[in-house]
Design a protein around this motif. Structure first.
Motif, PDB file in Angstrom:
ATOM      1  N   LYS A  30     -13.102  30.580 -26.270  1.00  0.00           N
ATOM      2  CA  LYS A  30     -12.867  30.488 -27.713  1.00  0.00           C
ATOM      3  C   LYS A  30     -13.536  29.239 -28.287  1.00  0.00           C
ATOM      4  O   LYS A  30     -14.110  29.274 -29.382  1.00  0.00           O
ATOM      5  CB  LYS A  30     -11.370  30.461 -28.005  1.00  0.00           C
ATOM      6  CG  LYS A  30     -10.665  31.785 -27.766  1.00  0.00           C
ATOM      7  CD  LYS A  30      -9.167  31.656 -27.984  1.00  0.00           C
ATOM      8  CE  LYS A  30      -8.443  32.969 -27.687  1.00  0.00           C
ATOM      9  NZ  LYS A  30      -6.972  32.836 -27.816  1.00  0.00           N
ATOM     10  N   ALA A  31     -13.477  28.149 -27.531  1.00  0.00           N
ATOM     11  CA  ALA A  31     -14.089  26.899 -27.982  1.00  0.00           C
ATOM     12  C   ALA A  31     -15.608  27.037 -28.047  1.00  0.00           C
ATOM     13  O   ALA A  31     -16.259  26.518 -28.968  1.00  0.00           O
ATOM     14  CB  ALA A  31     -13.703  25.760 -27.049  1.00  0.00           C
ATOM     15  N   ILE A  32     -16.178  27.742 -27.086  1.00  0.00           N
ATOM     16  CA  ILE A  32     -17.627  27.962 -27.061  1.00  0.00           C
ATOM     17  C   ILE A  32     -18.063  28.800 -28.262  1.00  0.00           C
ATOM     18  O   ILE A  32     -19.027  28.467 -28.958  1.00  0.00           O
ATOM     19  CB  ILE A  32     -18.039  28.649 -25.745  1.00  0.00           C
ATOM     20  CG1 ILE A  32     -17.922  27.669 -24.577  1.00  0.00           C
ATOM     21  CG2 ILE A  32     -19.467  29.190 -25.840  1.00  0.00           C
ATOM     22  CD1 ILE A  32     -18.109  28.304 -23.216  1.00  0.00           C
ATOM     23  N   VAL A  33     -17.350  29.880 -28.524  1.00  0.00           N
ATOM     24  CA  VAL A  33     -17.688  30.759 -29.653  1.00  0.00           C
ATOM     25  C   VAL A  33     -17.510  30.022 -30.981  1.00  0.00           C
ATOM     26  O   VAL A  33     -18.283  30.231 -31.925  1.00  0.00           O
ATOM     27  CB  VAL A  33     -16.826  32.038 -29.619  1.00  0.00           C
ATOM     28  CG1 VAL A  33     -17.052  32.883 -30.872  1.00  0.00           C
ATOM     29  CG2 VAL A  33     -17.137  32.856 -28.368  1.00  0.00           C
ATOM     30  N   ALA A  34     -16.528  29.128 -31.032  1.00  0.00           N
ATOM     31  CA  ALA A  34     -16.252  28.384 -32.261  1.00  0.00           C
ATOM     32  C   ALA A  34     -17.423  27.494 -32.667  1.00  0.00           C
ATOM     33  O   ALA A  34     -17.627  27.234 -33.860  1.00  0.00           O
ATOM     34  CB  ALA A  34     -14.989  27.540 -32.093  1.00  0.00           C
ATOM     35  N   VAL A  35     -18.205  27.027 -31.695  1.00  0.00           N
ATOM     36  CA  VAL A  35     -19.381  26.207 -32.011  1.00  0.00           C
ATOM     37  C   VAL A  35     -20.343  27.006 -32.888  1.00  0.00           C
ATOM     38  O   VAL A  35     -20.759  26.548 -33.957  1.00  0.00           O
ATOM     39  CB  VAL A  35     -20.095  25.751 -30.719  1.00  0.00           C
ATOM     40  CG1 VAL A  35     -21.417  25.065 -31.055  1.00  0.00           C
ATOM     41  CG2 VAL A  35     -19.209  24.820 -29.908  1.00  0.00           C
ATOM     42  N   GLY A  36     -20.688  28.209 -32.450  1.00  0.00           N
ATOM     43  CA  GLY A  36     -21.576  29.058 -33.236  1.00  0.00           C
ATOM     44  C   GLY A  36     -20.953  29.480 -34.559  1.00  0.00           C
ATOM     45  O   GLY A  36     -21.642  29.550 -35.586  1.00  0.00           O
ATOM     46  N   ASP A  37     -19.645  29.754 -34.543  1.00  0.00           N
ATOM     47  CA  ASP A  37     -18.949  30.146 -35.775  1.00  0.00           C
ATOM     48  C   ASP A  37     -19.120  29.076 -36.847  1.00  0.00           C
ATOM     49  O   ASP A  37     -19.395  29.377 -38.017  1.00  0.00           O
ATOM     50  CB  ASP A  37     -17.458  30.350 -35.513  1.00  0.00           C
ATOM     51  CG  ASP A  37     -17.159  31.603 -34.710  1.00  0.00           C
ATOM     52  OD1 ASP A  37     -18.051  32.470 -34.597  1.00  0.00           O
ATOM     53  OD2 ASP A  37     -16.027  31.717 -34.200  1.00  0.00           O
ATOM     54  N   THR A  38     -18.942  27.807 -36.448  1.00  0.00           N
ATOM     55  CA  THR A  38     -19.061  26.688 -37.383  1.00  0.00           C
ATOM     56  C   THR A  38     -20.468  26.595 -37.958  1.00  0.00           C
ATOM     57  O   THR A  38     -20.655  26.430 -39.170  1.00  0.00           O
ATOM     58  CB  THR A  38     -18.703  25.367 -36.684  1.00  0.00           C
ATOM     59  OG1 THR A  38     -17.342  25.420 -36.253  1.00  0.00           O
ATOM     60  CG2 THR A  38     -18.884  24.172 -37.617  1.00  0.00           C
TER      61      THR A  38
END
Length: 196
Positions: free
Chosen positions: A71-79
Motif C-alpha cells: 500500500k505504501a509503494i502504491v501510495a507513492v505513485g498515487d501522490t
C-alpha cells in the motif's frame, strides 16, 4: 487559479543550467499568473525508488489484498499522479546525462505511467488520459540537440505524448562545457523564455 507543476532533475542543484532556465520560466509565468500556484517536485533532492518487481507486484495485487508495504509503494505513485492531474501546466528541467535523461527523472516517469490513470489501452492502441500543457528545459555540455546522440528530447516528447500531455515548447542550452559558445547559447535561450 492556475497551477504549475515544476519538475527538476539535475544533480547540480542550484548550479544547474536547466534549473536556471526553468527558474526564468517560472518567474515569467508568475508575472502573467500572479494568483497562480507553483508545486515544486525535485526528483534529485527527493529521489524516488527505482521501479522494481516490488513496485510492479504491488500494482498488480488487488487493492484489498495488498500488504501495508505494498500500500505504501502504491501510495507513492498515487501522490505523484494526483499532483500531476492538479496542474494546468507542467514544466520539466532536465540535463542530458550520457545522451539521455537523469535516472531520477526516468523513475518519476515510471511512477506516473499507470494504465487506467494516465493512459488506457484500447482496441486501436494506448490512449493518453491527461491534457496538461508542458514546457521542457534542457541543457548539455556540448551541442547535441537534433544529432544522433540526442536520445533525451525524442524520448521526452514520446513519453509526454503517450500520456496525452501537450508539449507546447522546448528550450535547450547546449555547449555548457564549451566556454563562450555555451554562454551565448544560454543567454539566447533565456531571451527566448522571456519573450514567451
Amino acid at each position: 487559479m492556475k497551477t504549475l507543476l515544476r519538475i527538476d532533475s539535475s544533480a547540480s542543484g542550484q548550479n544547474s543550467t536547466s534549473r536556471q532556465l526553468l527558474d526564468e520560466f517560472v518567474a515569467n509565468w508568475l508575472q502573467k499568473n500572479p494568483s497562480g500556484k507553483v508545486i515544486a517536485r525535485d526528483v534529485d533532492a527527493n529521489p524516488l525508488p527505482h521501479y522494481t518487481h516490488e513496485v510492479l507486484g504491488s500494482l498488480f495485487t488487488p487493492e484489498e489484498q495488498r500488504s501495508d508495504a505494498q500500500k505504501a509503494i502504491v501510495a507513492v505513485g498515487d501522490t505523484l499522479i494526483k499532483e500531476l492531474k492538479s496542474a494546468d501546466v507542467i514544466a520539466i528541467s532536465a540535463p542530458i546525462y550520457n545522451f539521455s535523461i537523469p535516472s531520477t527523472l526516468k523513475s518519476y516517469f515510471d511512477y506516473i505511467s499507470r494504465a487506467g490513470e494516465t493512459f488506457k489501452y484500447t482496441e486501436t492502441g494506448p490512449v493518453g488520459l491527461l491534457s496538461n500543457e508542458a514546457y521542457v528545459f534542457t541543457s548539455s555540455g556540448s551541442f547535441l540537440e537534433g544529432t544522433p546522440y540526442d536520445h533525451q528530447m525524442p524520448y521526452i516528447k514520446t513519453f509526454l505524448s503517450f500520456l496525452g500531455i501537450n508539449l507546447v515548447e522546448t528550450f535547450t542550452a547546449g555547449g555548457q562545457a564549451m566556454g563562450e559558445a555555451g554562454q551565448q547559447a544560454l543567454e539566447k535561450t533565456k531571451a527566448s523564455i522571456s519573450a514567451l
